[in-house]
Design an enzyme around this catalytic site. Structure first.
Site, PDB file in Angstrom:
ATOM      1  N   ARG A  93      -5.944   2.200   0.407  1.00  0.00           N
ATOM      2  CA  ARG A  93      -5.502   1.707   1.720  1.00  0.00           C
ATOM      3  C   ARG A  93      -4.943   2.287   2.623  1.00  0.00           C
ATOM      4  NH1 ARG A  93      -2.730  -4.176   1.402  1.00  0.00           N
ATOM      5  NH2 ARG A  93      -3.589  -4.357   3.665  1.00  0.00           N
ATOM      6  N   CYS A 105       4.388  -1.464   5.414  1.00  0.00           N
ATOM      7  CA  CYS A 105       3.180  -1.778   4.666  1.00  0.00           C
ATOM      8  C   CYS A 105       2.079  -2.456   5.324  1.00  0.00           C
ATOM      9  CB  CYS A 105       3.951  -2.604   3.346  1.00  0.00           C
ATOM     10  SG  CYS A 105       4.418  -4.061   3.817  1.00  0.00           S
TER      11      CYS A 105
END
Length: 283
Positions: free
Chosen positions: A178, A234
């Site tokens: 990611r 995040c």
């Protein structure tokens, strides 16, 4: 005392006055599962706080997928859960400490100094033969007054101000794929904030799911000076909190959470996006 406590510590204090145990179990994509699991079985005396209903504000245009709650609203939530300023709070989950760390961060951000995360989580507690119950806890409300620690929080403009400078180290806590922008299963844009380095939050845990000791946490962030300003993010500001906790445990002294994180960053047109790896600067 470290913020991560072993099972034995809590077991010895289950009946101690002044301790508030908080069940934070929550699964993304299954928002009701945590509360259902709590109703079926939990640590005796535990109350339940929901990531999205209690520990996040409603989603808006900005602020990310789990926006920070209003300080007054959050203080009321804690008070209703029986958390006062002098309470000893122990949080647990079954998600590697991610949800419990969110509660740890929120309470610490509001000035609470005695909040801890239970090592290994609920399933390990139950498998160890330690007590569990389905009895609902009768909560006695307390008085919680916030003293906001502004130095713990980074806003989107703080992150923008660091781009292309050495003012802060940006740490992306998501999985490597990611971070590199190869996959993005949740947010509408793939990639990372330019200049960020990748430290996957689950690397804070060992093979059996226990938190690594401080010296091993420090090794995860090798090359970053302990007095550097660090901004951690995040996808939505939840799984960054275990990295914030790990950095604190390892002795880093200036660690901020970008609470809106990647999902907030991409909500602003014009914010730059990077893909691939970054060349890390050594301190």
């Amino acid at each position: 005392m470290n913020a991560i406590i072993p099972q034995a510590w809590l077991q010895e204090r289950l009946q101690q006055p002044g301790i508030v145990i908080v069940d934070c179990r929550f699964q993304l994509g299954k928002p009701e599962s945590g509360h259902t699991e709590y109703q079926e079985s939990h640590i005796p005396g535990a109350v339940y706080l929901d990531l999205e209903k209690d520990l996040s504000a409603p989603v808006g245009e900005h602020g990310g997928r789990h926006p920070l709650p209003d300080i007054v609203d959050l203080s009321v939530t804690f008070s209703r859960a029986g958390i006062g300023n002098e309470s000893i709070v122990v949080a647990y989950d079954d998600q590697g400490g991610a949800m419990a760390s969110r509660l740890w961060w929120l309470l610490t951000y509001l000035g609470h100094e005695k909040v801890y995360v239970l090592d290994e989580g609920f399933t390990a507690w139950k498998q160890a033969g330690l007590p569990v119950t389905e009895e609902q806890t009768e909560v006695v409300p307390a008085r919680f007054i916030a003293t906001v620690q502004h130095s713990m929080l980074a806003e989107v403009y703080d992150v923008r101000d660091t781009l292309g400078t050495d003012r802060a180290v940006l740490i992306d806590s998501r999985e490597a794929a990611r971070y590199r922008g190869e996959v993005e299963p949740i947010d509408r844009v793939a990639g990372h904030i330019p200049g960020a380095v990748n430290r996957f939050w689950k690397d804070a845990l060992d093979a059996r799911g226990a938190w690594k000791p401080a010296v091993e946490q420090a090794a995860r962030f090798d090359g970053i000076p302990q007095d550097a300003e660090i901004i951690v993010y995040c996808g939505s500001g939840v799984t960054a909190t275990p990295n914030v906790l790990a950095l604190r445990e390892a002795g880093f002294t200036s660690v901020k959470l970008y609470a809106g994180s990647w999902s907030d960053w991409i909500s602003y047109e014009g914010n730059p996006v990077a893909v691939g790896e970054e060349e890390e600067r050594k301190g």
